[in-house]
Design an enzyme around this catalytic site. Structure first.
Site, PDB file in Angstrom:
ATOM      1  N   ASP A 165     -30.888  26.897-113.095  1.00  0.00           N
ATOM      2  CA  ASP A 165     -32.043  26.049-112.768  1.00  0.00           C
ATOM      3  C   ASP A 165     -31.963  25.612-111.310  1.00  0.00           C
ATOM      4  O   ASP A 165     -30.878  25.616-110.708  1.00  0.00           O
ATOM      5  CB  ASP A 165     -32.057  24.798-113.657  1.00  0.00           C
ATOM      6  CG  ASP A 165     -32.193  25.154-115.125  1.00  0.00           C
ATOM      7  OD1 ASP A 165     -32.694  26.252-115.425  1.00  0.00           O
ATOM      8  OD2 ASP A 165     -31.771  24.327-115.962  1.00  0.00           O
TER       9      ASP A 165
HETATM   10  N1  URA Z   1     -28.248  25.727-118.935  1.00  0.00           N
HETATM   11  C1  URA Z   1     -29.202  24.961-118.346  1.00  0.00           C
HETATM   12  O1  URA Z   1     -29.765  24.092-118.956  1.00  0.00           O
HETATM   13  N2  URA Z   1     -29.441  25.178-117.038  1.00  0.00           N
HETATM   14  C2  URA Z   1     -28.817  26.109-116.298  1.00  0.00           C
HETATM   15  O2  URA Z   1     -29.088  26.253-115.100  1.00  0.00           O
HETATM   16  C3  URA Z   1     -27.846  26.897-116.934  1.00  0.00           C
HETATM   17  C4  URA Z   1     -27.576  26.689-118.246  1.00  0.00           C
END
Ligand code: URA
Length: 234
Positions: free
Chosen positions: A103
Site C-alpha cells: 500500500d
Molecule cells: N497488507 C496490507 O494491508 N497492506 C500491505 O501493504 C501489505 C499487506
C-alpha cells in the site's frame, strides 16, 4: 552495448563513474584496456573485468528497494509517485515492475525486476511464498484475537484468510505477522476483522529475501548473486 551502459546495467557503477574508472585504467575487455567508456561490448561473449573482478552479465535485473511512505506500487500513475520514480535515470527501467504490491503507506522490502517468470512464481498463490511484516496496532492485541488472526478471519467478500503466524512484542501493540497470501489490504483488513487497526506496516521478508537493514528508506541496491539464487527460480 556501450561499455558504460553495460557497467551501469550490471550494477558496477554509475555512468559518470564509468567514464572516470575507464580513464583511470580500472576496466579491461578481453584483457585489453578500452580507450573510452563508449566502446562496444558484447555482454554474452566479452570478458569484462571491473576493478579486478569479472563482471557477470545477467539477462534480468533484480533490485531491492526499501520503500518509503507515499509511493504506489505501480510502473506509472497519473497522480501518484511510483516506486520506479525512486530509481535514478542511470538504471535502465525498461520492463521493470514491482513484484507484488505494498500500500501507499506501507514501508519496507520491495523487489523490482523485469523477470516476469520469477515474479509469477513468487506471487502465485499456489506457491505459498511467505511474507513477514512488522506492525503496530491501535489496541493491545489479546491472546484471543492473536489466535483468531492466526487461525483465519473473515476479511469480507466471503474470504477467510489462511493460517498466519504472529509474534507479539511486550506491550502487545506491535510485533511481526507472517502470511503466505497477498489479498488487497490483507493485514489491515485482518486487524479490522478483530476490531483493531494497523497504524504501521513494514515488510521485512519476502520468501527468502530479507530487507537489508543498511538501506535507508527510499534507497535501493541490486540483489547479490546469493539473494538471486535464494529466490529459487524454477
Ligand atoms: N497488507 C496490507 O494491508 N497492506 C500491505 O501493504 C501489505 C499487506
Amino acid at each position: 552495448m556501450r561499455l558504460d551502459k553495460f557497467l551501469v546495467a550490471t550494477g558496477c557503477c554509475s555512468r559518470t563513474e564509468a567514464k572516470k574508472i575507464v580513464r583511470a585504467g580500472g576496466v579491461s575487455i578481453n584483457g585489453r584496456a578500452p580507450k573510452s567508456s563508449d566502446e562496444k561490448v558484447d555482454p554474452e561473449r566479452d570478458e569484462v573485468i571491473f576493478c579486478g573482478k569479472k563482471v557477470i552479465y545477467r539477462e534480468f535485473t533484480y533490485i531491492m528497494l526499501n520503500k518509503p511512505e507515499g509511493y504506489v506500487s505501480a510502473t506509472e500513475d497519473n497522480r501518484e509517485r511510483t516506486v520506479l520514480d525512486l530509481l535514478p535515470d542511470e538504471v535502465n527501467k525498461t520492463g521493470l515492475f514491482p513484484c507484488g504490491r505494498l500500500d501507499k503507506n506501507t514501508l519496507g522490502l520491495m523487489l523490482i525486476t523485469d523477470d516476469g517468470d520469477l515474479a509469477h512464481q513468487l506471487l502465485s498463490p499456489k506457491n505459498h511464498v511467505s511474507k513477514v511484516y512488522g506492525f503496530r496496532c491501535r489496541e493491545p492485541l489479546s491472546d484471543n484475537d492473536a489466535e483468531r488472526l492466526c487461525a483465519g478471519v473473515d476479511i469480507g467478500e466471503d474470504y477467510i484468510t489462511k493460517p498466519a503466524k504472529i509474534a507479539l512484542d511486550d506491550g502487545r501493540l506491535s510485533g511481526k505477522i507472517t502470511i503466505d497470501e497477498g489479498k488487497y489490504h490483507q493485514i489491515k483488513r485482518m486487524f479490522e476483522a478483530v476490531d483493531n487497526k494497523i497504524t504501521y506496516l513494514e515488510r521485512l521478508e519476502f520468501g527468502a529475501l530479507k530487507l537489508d537493514g543498511s538501506l535507508e528508506r527510499g534507497q535501493w541496491r541490486y540483489l547479490t548473486d546469493g539473494e538471486i539464487a535464494s529466490l529459487g527460480k524454477k
